[in-house]
Scaffold this active site. Sequence first.
Site, PDB file in Angstrom:
ATOM      1  N   ASP A 198       4.305  13.229  14.599  1.00 36.78           N
ATOM      2  CA  ASP A 198       4.451  13.167  13.148  1.00 36.78           C
ATOM      3  C   ASP A 198       3.102  13.418  12.480  1.00 36.78           C
ATOM      4  O   ASP A 198       2.645  12.636  11.663  1.00 36.78           O
ATOM      5  CB  ASP A 198       5.017  11.786  12.771  1.00 36.78           C
ATOM      6  CG  ASP A 198       5.598  11.778  11.369  1.00 36.78           C
ATOM      7  OD1 ASP A 198       5.786  12.883  10.796  1.00 36.78           O
ATOM      8  OD2 ASP A 198       5.849  10.692  10.832  1.00 36.78           O
ATOM      9  N   GLY A 247       8.324   2.178   8.060  1.00 34.79           N
ATOM     10  CA  GLY A 247       8.191   0.833   7.523  1.00 34.79           C
ATOM     11  C   GLY A 247       7.287   0.765   6.302  1.00 34.79           C
ATOM     12  O   GLY A 247       6.802   1.783   5.809  1.00 34.79           O
ATOM     13  N   THR A 248       7.068  -0.472   5.844  1.00 36.54           N
ATOM     14  CA  THR A 248       6.277  -0.685   4.638  1.00 36.54           C
ATOM     15  C   THR A 248       4.912  -1.254   5.021  1.00 36.54           C
ATOM     16  O   THR A 248       4.815  -2.057   5.931  1.00 36.54           O
ATOM     17  CB  THR A 248       7.000  -1.687   3.720  1.00 36.54           C
ATOM     18  OG1 THR A 248       8.357  -1.266   3.618  1.00 36.54           O
ATOM     19  CG2 THR A 248       6.373  -1.726   2.356  1.00 36.54           C
ATOM     20  N   LEU A 274       0.826  -1.216   0.000  1.00 33.42           N
ATOM     21  CA  LEU A 274       0.000   0.000   0.000  1.00 33.42           C
ATOM     22  C   LEU A 274       0.853   1.256   0.000  1.00 33.42           C
ATOM     23  O   LEU A 274       0.464   2.305  -0.498  1.00 33.42           O
ATOM     24  CB  LEU A 274      -0.893   0.025   1.240  1.00 33.42           C
ATOM     25  CG  LEU A 274      -2.040  -0.974   1.283  1.00 33.42           C
ATOM     26  CD1 LEU A 274      -2.703  -0.942   2.634  1.00 33.42           C
ATOM     27  CD2 LEU A 274      -3.036  -0.682   0.185  1.00 33.42           C
TER      28      LEU A 274
END
Length: 812
Positions: A638, A525-526, A519
């Site tokens: 963030d 991270g992924t 996605l």
Amino acid sequence: MRVHTILSSVFLLLASLPSSARPASGGGRSTLWRGDSIAVEDASGDVLVSPGGNFSCGFYKVATNAYTFAIWFARSADATVAWTANRDAPINGRGSRAGFRKDGSLVLQDFDGRVVWWTNTSGAQADRVQLLDTGNLVVADAAGSTLWQSFDWPTDTLLPEQPITRYKRLVSASARGLPYSGYYNFYFDSNNILNLIYDGPEISSNYWPDPFKQWWQNNRTAYNGSRYGSLDRYGAFRASDHTQFNASDMGEGVTRRLTLDYDGNLRLYSLDGGDGSWHVTWAALPRPCDVHGVCGRYGVCAYLPSLACSCPEGFVASDAGDWSKGCRREFDLRCGEPVYFAEMPSFDFWGFDFNYTQGLTMETCRQMCLDDCNCEAFGYKMGTGECYPKISLWNGRAPNIIKQNIFLKVPTRIKNLSPAVLDFHGHACTVHEQNASVSASYFHVRGNKINFIYFYSFLAVAFVVEAIFIVVGYLFVFRADPAAGRVRDEEGYALLFSQFRRFTYDELSDVTGKFAEKLGRGASGTVYKGVLDDGRSIAVKQLDDLTQADEVFRSEMSVIGRINHMNLVRMWGYCSEHSHRILVSEFVENGSLDKALFGDGDGSALLGWHSRYKIAVGVAKGLAYLHHECLEWIVHCDVKPENILLDGELDPKITDFGLVKLLSRDACGRLVLSRAQGTRGYIAPEWAMSLPITGKADVYSFGVVLLELIRGQRVCDWVVDSREEEDDARVDFQRLVAWLREKMKRDGESSSWMEEKFVDPRLRGDFSHLQAAAMLELAVACVDDDPNRRPSMNAVLQELLSLEDDAPVRYA
Ligand SMILES: *[C@@H]1O[C@H](CO)[C@@H](O)[C@H](O)[C@H]1NC(C)=O
Ligand SMILES: *[C@@H]1O[C@H](CO)[C@@H](O)[C@H](O)[C@H]1NC(C)=O
Ligand SMILES: *[C@@H]1O[C@H](CO)[C@@H](O)[C@H](O)[C@H]1NC(C)=O
Ligand SMILES: *[C@@H]1O[C@H](CO)[C@@H](O)[C@H](O)[C@H]1NC(C)=O
Ligand SMILES: *[C@@H]1O[C@H](CO)[C@@H](O)[C@H](O)[C@H]1NC(C)=O
Ligand SMILES: *[C@@H]1O[C@H](CO)[C@@H](O)[C@H](O)[C@H]1NC(C)=O
Ligand SMILES: CC(=O)N[C@H]1CO[C@H](CO)[C@@H](O)[C@@H]1O
């Protein structure tokens, strides 16, 4: 000659008077000498002030005609009380006084001369009463040694360096804003362990540390009899039983207090020097419903997102104004009559088990409860076959994280009772807001009835205001659908009964088709897409370079797993195996805000004004929840459009909110460092200066997002000039903000420039001017360079919500 003698002796007398002859007004003094006194009529002006000015001591108004003698934080916005002499016996607002008598005792007298409180220092060489910089009120002798000190008589608050000992305990207040003693205690028990206990009229019940565990499992020791604990000036608490915790903002120069609040939770607070508000930097119980006694007998506690009590169907509140009195049955339960058991899935009523056996079948457990007339219900855990027959039902909780069902004994003449249906109508938040503890005897009103009337009028008004507040603020309707196994309110605080759990790596590999559908890829991270067996779509995030030990990761996850808010992405679980650290969360279908807002006209529809406003409100709700409601020290760190996801209705859900906890202390720094590529505009300036990071950093980032929502363009694109240096970009941004500030000041009401110069031209004027102007002003306040001048997230949310109704119908 004679006259002269008299005059000179008067003069001598005056000169020889101790410095008590200093003017009493102005409130500057920190010392009382023998013979000095403070009158209640001067409550506002005549107070003792500590030399550094952080504390005041004097008469404190608790109701129209009720005063206490107290010490309070002079720099807190609401003059928070740290200590009270006469908490259970307030005195009259006229004629009462606190005096340091000639005999050396400090005495508090009601208007009729009755002594309501005194220090036992008479006869001793007491010389003065002093309010010290620590907040300690001390009766000292001429040599300066302490004869009596308020630190030895804590009420509900410990100050730094004020010890809790064998003989002293904290006792909570009975309700918000009232001084009277409540039922919660913080004290050393006979095992030398620091405990929190609900010590009510009907039951006593310990709830902290974890009452399921032995002291050694709670990392305490019972073998140190010195029974001593204190908070130091850096914000670390340590006690002889090895209790240890730290403020999340550890360090010197912060005003702190450790308070046993009226809701039974022990919280450590720090004072915000800017606006005088308090924020929580530690709390004993992350889940307020773990406090015992809050909802009384048969009451069920839920956190939505503030504490709310409810009665199961078939029960009604004993006293709608005081939830600690719990609920009562609408039916009676006679011994020997035919009964059935009504199931309450995923519930718990803590304690009062008259037997505990493992590995029983449900039928055996049921029989055990049937056989005993005093058994009101039983708890049963599938799988382990744990059986808990109960003689009394207290401390109810739903949903319960431990997979247990409660089976309630109901006479068969009551048909189809569904006790799992909870009815939170209008009662939310009235927990402990009681008026009852005020009694006429405090007033000794002989011939002075007027005070009495004032007092009760005050109570009546307070009660009406409270009622209005409850009705307006909590006019949500709970609908329950036991079949679906969940309770939900219109705000969307869904109480999902399905559990947060641990996944195996193989399982995740399976549901994502071996991590096939990617996605996206973020700084940490992924993310892959997957579908669980029950059909739920999930997002699976593989965290890069997370070197945390398994236990640490798991304990952090248990915190994150409890966070549940409609504007935060729901976490379903995690995986921690070998080097894999994976987060599993709900899949949010409409992608992230940056795509929707800055989309380059590739066919994706333009976000209308109404949606933008809704997104602003939603994000503010999510952040306010993180900062103020749940585990109050969670700072997101963030906040940016990439981390704001949109669901089918374009309601926003913030993601990546727990990462800071996972990535440990310097996490904020690392998150920032690790995303050099292009989103630096959201970072608050205190980063650059290595100042402590608080929730105000999120407020800054939120301000930037708000500007972007109005403008429809990335901040860094629009302040950009040819130079690529970060510092220059910041300078340009601040220049823009200064320009906006100037413009708003000058133009006041006229907002035509906004349309031309600022609001997203793609909207073609189709927006609410009122909302846009107010949002712009708010955004500018949020991006203030000084964190102290930025509003808190709660204030931001209130401001945004207040715009909801004034909006003219012009927007799309
Ligand atoms: C008063 O409180 C501030 C923090 O709020 C602290 O920095 C200062 O040292 C305190 N003053 C004294 C005299 O203790
Ligand atoms: C006051 O102190 C004296 C001597 O220390 C003691 O005998 C007396 O009981 C105390 N009185 C009170 C009311 O505490
Ligand atoms: C006790 O300490 C151990 C090791 O530090 C930790 O793993 C465990 O979670 C602690 N237990 C409690 C109840 O805090
Ligand atoms: C008991 O606790 C006190 C205070 O925390 C500490 O000074 C003392 O060393 C402890 N004693 C033992 C035997 O651990
Ligand atoms: C509190 O901080 C001290 C360092 O000052 C540290 O040694 C200790 O482990 C911390 N305690 C907790 C519970 O985090
Ligand atoms: C619990 O009940 C079982 C079965 O009736 C009985 O054998 C056991 O002794 C009981 N345990 C306790 C602690 O009463
Ligand atoms: C709402 C509430 O608790 N009201 C109570 C206030 O106190 C009076 C006197 O004790 C009670 O009669 C009310 O019910």
